[in-house]
Design a protein around this motif. Sequence first.
Motif, PDB file in Angstrom:
ATOM      1  N   THR A   4       0.841  -1.196   0.000  1.00 15.56           N
ATOM      2  CA  THR A   4       0.000   0.000   0.000  1.00 15.56           C
ATOM      3  C   THR A   4       0.878   1.249   0.000  1.00 15.56           C
ATOM      4  OG1 THR A   4      -0.119   0.094   2.422  1.00 15.56           O
ATOM      5  CG2 THR A   4      -1.820  -1.179   1.281  1.00 15.56           C
ATOM      6  N   PHE A   5       0.265   2.371  -0.313  1.00 16.21           N
ATOM      7  CA  PHE A   5       0.905   3.674  -0.173  1.00 16.21           C
ATOM      8  C   PHE A   5      -0.142   4.677   0.290  1.00 16.21           C
ATOM      9  CE2 PHE A   5      -0.936   3.859  -4.375  1.00 16.21           C
ATOM     10  CZ  PHE A   5      -1.205   5.199  -4.636  1.00 16.21           C
ATOM     11  N   GLN A   6       0.317   5.862   0.667  1.00 17.12           N
ATOM     12  CA  GLN A   6      -0.594   6.908   1.146  1.00 17.12           C
ATOM     13  C   GLN A   6      -1.025   7.760  -0.043  1.00 17.12           C
ATOM     14  OE1 GLN A   6      -0.992   5.364   4.425  1.00 17.12           O
ATOM     15  NE2 GLN A   6      -1.550   7.507   4.712  1.00 17.12           N
ATOM     16  N   GLY A   7      -2.194   7.473  -0.578  1.00 20.88           N
ATOM     17  CA  GLY A   7      -2.672   8.174  -1.759  1.00 20.88           C
ATOM     18  C   GLY A   7      -3.822   9.118  -1.455  1.00 20.88           C
ATOM     19  N   ILE A   8      -4.173   9.919  -2.454  1.00 16.15           N
ATOM     20  CA  ILE A   8      -5.294  10.860  -2.361  1.00 16.15           C
ATOM     21  C   ILE A   8      -6.421  10.316  -3.227  1.00 16.15           C
ATOM     22  CG2 ILE A   8      -6.073  13.212  -2.817  1.00 16.15           C
ATOM     23  CD1 ILE A   8      -3.059  14.033  -2.586  1.00 16.15           C
ATOM     24  N   GLN A  19     -10.600   7.797  -8.629  1.00 16.37           N
ATOM     25  CA  GLN A  19      -9.201   7.810  -9.047  1.00 16.37           C
ATOM     26  C   GLN A  19      -8.308   8.132  -7.843  1.00 16.37           C
ATOM     27  OE1 GLN A  19      -9.573  10.724 -12.392  1.00 16.37           O
ATOM     28  NE2 GLN A  19      -8.539   9.138 -13.580  1.00 16.37           N
ATOM     29  N   VAL A  20      -7.063   7.681  -7.917  1.00 18.55           N
ATOM     30  CA  VAL A  20      -6.128   7.897  -6.824  1.00 18.55           C
ATOM     31  C   VAL A  20      -4.961   8.737  -7.321  1.00 18.55           C
ATOM     32  CG1 VAL A  20      -4.560   6.808  -5.173  1.00 18.55           C
ATOM     33  CG2 VAL A  20      -6.795   5.777  -5.653  1.00 18.55           C
ATOM     34  N   ALA A  21      -4.637   9.785  -6.585  1.00 20.93           N
ATOM     35  CA  ALA A  21      -3.564  10.706  -6.941  1.00 20.93           C
ATOM     36  C   ALA A  21      -2.336  10.478  -6.084  1.00 20.93           C
ATOM     37  CB  ALA A  21      -4.037  12.148  -6.785  1.00 20.93           C
ATOM     38  N   THR A  22      -1.178  10.781  -6.666  1.00 19.43           N
ATOM     39  CA  THR A  22       0.067  10.787  -5.904  1.00 19.43           C
ATOM     40  C   THR A  22       0.498  12.198  -5.557  1.00 19.43           C
ATOM     41  OG1 THR A  22       1.423  10.828  -7.917  1.00 19.43           O
ATOM     42  CG2 THR A  22       0.826   8.656  -7.029  1.00 19.43           C
ATOM     43  N   ARG A  23      -0.095  13.206  -6.221  1.00 22.99           N
ATOM     44  CA  ARG A  23       0.179  14.610  -5.942  1.00 22.99           C
ATOM     45  C   ARG A  23      -1.124  15.393  -6.025  1.00 22.99           C
ATOM     46  NH1 ARG A  23       4.035  12.465  -4.449  1.00 22.99           N
ATOM     47  NH2 ARG A  23       6.241  13.001  -4.734  1.00 22.99           N
ATOM     48  N   ASN A  24      -1.083  16.649  -5.550  1.00 23.81           N
ATOM     49  CA  ASN A  24      -2.305  17.454  -5.498  1.00 23.81           C
ATOM     50  C   ASN A  24      -2.003  18.861  -6.018  1.00 23.81           C
ATOM     51  OD1 ASN A  24      -5.072  17.879  -4.793  1.00 23.81           O
ATOM     52  ND2 ASN A  24      -4.409  19.020  -2.975  1.00 23.81           N
ATOM     53  N   TYR A  25      -2.033  19.001  -7.327  1.00 23.58           N
ATOM     54  CA  TYR A  25      -1.735  20.281  -7.983  1.00 23.58           C
ATOM     55  C   TYR A  25      -3.011  20.957  -8.472  1.00 23.58           C
ATOM     56  CZ  TYR A  25       3.326  19.394  -8.382  1.00 23.58           C
ATOM     57  OH  TYR A  25       4.659  19.183  -8.123  1.00 23.58           O
ATOM     58  N   ILE A  26      -2.905  22.265  -8.705  1.00 28.03           N
ATOM     59  CA  ILE A  26      -3.855  23.004  -9.527  1.00 28.03           C
ATOM     60  C   ILE A  26      -3.126  23.305 -10.829  1.00 28.03           C
ATOM     61  CG2 ILE A  26      -5.101  25.169  -9.811  1.00 28.03           C
ATOM     62  CD1 ILE A  26      -5.571  25.167  -6.799  1.00 28.03           C
ATOM     63  N   GLY A  27      -3.761  23.023 -11.962  1.00 29.46           N
ATOM     64  CA  GLY A  27      -3.089  23.154 -13.244  1.00 29.46           C
ATOM     65  C   GLY A  27      -3.691  24.217 -14.138  1.00 29.46           C
ATOM     66  N   PRO A  29      -4.305   5.107   3.275  1.00 31.59           N
ATOM     67  CA  PRO A  29      -3.703   3.903   2.693  1.00 31.59           C
ATOM     68  C   PRO A  29      -4.552   3.368   1.538  1.00 31.59           C
ATOM     69  CG  PRO A  29      -3.839   3.758   5.097  1.00 31.59           C
ATOM     70  CD  PRO A  29      -4.665   4.931   4.691  1.00 31.59           C
ATOM     71  N   VAL A  30      -3.899   3.143   0.399  1.00 32.99           N
ATOM     72  CA  VAL A  30      -4.556   2.586  -0.781  1.00 32.99           C
ATOM     73  C   VAL A  30      -3.635   1.519  -1.379  1.00 32.99           C
ATOM     74  CG1 VAL A  30      -5.928   4.636  -1.333  1.00 32.99           C
ATOM     75  CG2 VAL A  30      -3.600   4.422  -2.223  1.00 32.99           C
ATOM     76  N   PRO A  31      -4.188   0.553  -2.119  1.00 35.44           N
ATOM     77  CA  PRO A  31      -3.354  -0.507  -2.716  1.00 35.44           C
ATOM     78  C   PRO A  31      -2.377   0.037  -3.753  1.00 35.44           C
ATOM     79  CG  PRO A  31      -5.679  -1.128  -2.695  1.00 35.44           C
ATOM     80  CD  PRO A  31      -5.634   0.323  -2.346  1.00 35.44           C
ATOM     81  N   ALA A  32      -1.221  -0.612  -3.847  1.00 40.85           N
ATOM     82  CA  ALA A  32      -0.211  -0.229  -4.840  1.00 40.85           C
ATOM     83  C   ALA A  32      -0.707  -0.437  -6.267  1.00 40.85           C
ATOM     84  CB  ALA A  32       1.064  -1.031  -4.614  1.00 40.85           C
ATOM     85  N   SER A  33      -1.816  -1.111  -6.429  1.00 36.64           N
ATOM     86  CA  SER A  33      -2.396  -1.313  -7.763  1.00 36.64           C
ATOM     87  C   SER A  33      -2.808   0.008  -8.408  1.00 36.64           C
ATOM     88  CB  SER A  33      -3.600  -2.258  -7.690  1.00 36.64           C
ATOM     89  OG  SER A  33      -4.569  -1.773  -6.781  1.00 36.64           O
ATOM     90  N   HIS A  34      -2.903   1.080  -7.621  1.00 34.26           N
ATOM     91  CA  HIS A  34      -3.263   2.389  -8.165  1.00 34.26           C
ATOM     92  C   HIS A  34      -2.060   3.140  -8.725  1.00 34.26           C
ATOM     93  CE1 HIS A  34      -7.468   2.388  -6.938  1.00 34.26           C
ATOM     94  NE2 HIS A  34      -7.103   1.921  -5.760  1.00 34.26           N
TER      95      HIS A  34
END
Length: 509
Positions: free
Chosen positions: A107-111, A117-125, A262-267
């Motif tokens: 697992t990892f700590q995702g958003i 959907q699961v994010a690894t970062r949280n930007y405004i684009g 915590p979310v699965p590494a499958s994301h």
Amino acid sequence: MSKKNKFLLLNQADDVVVALEQLIGGAPLVNGVTVSGLIPAGHKAAIRPIAQGQAVRRYGQIIGFASKPIAAGQHVHTHNIAIGEFDKDYRFSQDYIAQDKASPQATFQGIVRANGQVATRNYIGILTSVNCSATVARAIADYFRRDIHPEILTPYPNIDGVVALTHGAGCAVDPGGEGLAVLQRTLAGYARHPNFASLLIIGLGCETNQISTLVKTQNLIQDERLHTFNIQDTGGTTKTIAKGIQIIKEMLEPANQVSRVPVPASHIKVGLQCGGSDGYSGITANPVLGAAVDLLVRHGGTAILSETPEIYGAEHLLTCRAVSPQVGQKLVDQIAWWKDYCERNHAALDNNPSAGNKAGGLTTVLEKSLGGVAKAGTTGLMEVYEYAEPVAQSGLVFMNTPGYDPISATGQVAGGANLICFTTGRGSAYGCAPSPSLKLATNTALWNRQQDDMDMNCGSVIDDGVGIEQLGRELFQMILDCASGVRSRSEIHGYGQNEFVPWQLSVIT
């Protein structure tokens, strides 16, 4: 592997060894062969006589053909080896083995976004429809830069930043052509990317790439997360910048309302890249990345191999482990497309390697490709995608892209990659937004020289005899940590906005 050997024989069928340090004349190699002249580190020495026209092998595979007779002990490089055509046995799917899944799953700590959907970062684009709106987009993003106005984003610690991703295309192209379709697919992939909490798309107003058409053809939804407008409708540069700043300000509080869970590494979807490759790339960093990819796939994740011109000559190592003959044929078809693309543009696939690659010991694109494929690990090839096409299949997949790293990675991120792993032997200062990029040094000399830009030293495979599987496990953990929010070196330096480079295919008129 250890540097105490001074050279490395990768396969018993090989005609060459790779120098692990500079070899001088008279130094012993194998079977009584001694070095003739000087062999730079990372370069190759012949261990048997090679007749003119004879195939030359490294990794047990053909890397070229002798352009003149080569004596045992001589330096083997561009002065005496050239590329050539030869038959490849694609053996479609004959080596495919279904991958067992790991249990328990990492697992990892995702958003987690509202749509799942699961994010690894949280930007405004901020995206642009055309080059003409690039200046205002940059001006809006600069207003929120932490190094210029740190007080603006201080109240919003969960936002990684406001980034403007601009490009040089969007007009003077065929409105019904392939080039515009690829650009729109790329922009849409970024607009939907989970690493963006919200977005603003800005156009000029009269360009070929109309925002209204982009929204309609790509099924984008304009809501509180996605805003669009044109400079001409807004009333010019000053009013556009002011409007953009105000819209971003209204996005800040909602974007900050996230937490990591915590979310699965499958994301995790990792884009695989190599740039500034050298003679060590296929020995250290690429196999280490391949070992980490195998672990990621076992845990349900996705790895995207790309750079089609840089797997040319090694595609048979992928087709034999394709999940089906149809998937393997898709890859062969991409190679055929590139041959035709180069021919009609009076170019050639063997214009690789680059000057830096050659200085580092790589001689032909075949040799470069054989080392590059090692990034893909050993699992089955599950699907082949067009550039910037959404990647829906988990496991190892392939995306058709050029070998130029910014264009290639841009396509991968548009396809959904939420993290990039980038191996380099000559040195790279690449970064990527909105997806973090981890850079792996192929040799310790590079690590010592440019450690400020590197995240891992894979030169320890040679220098210290560290096992590839061990470093692969360490890299897999680094991937989990980075996906959880630990910043990569390129992020710390602020790289990412200038590396957005969509593939331009259209004729510009």
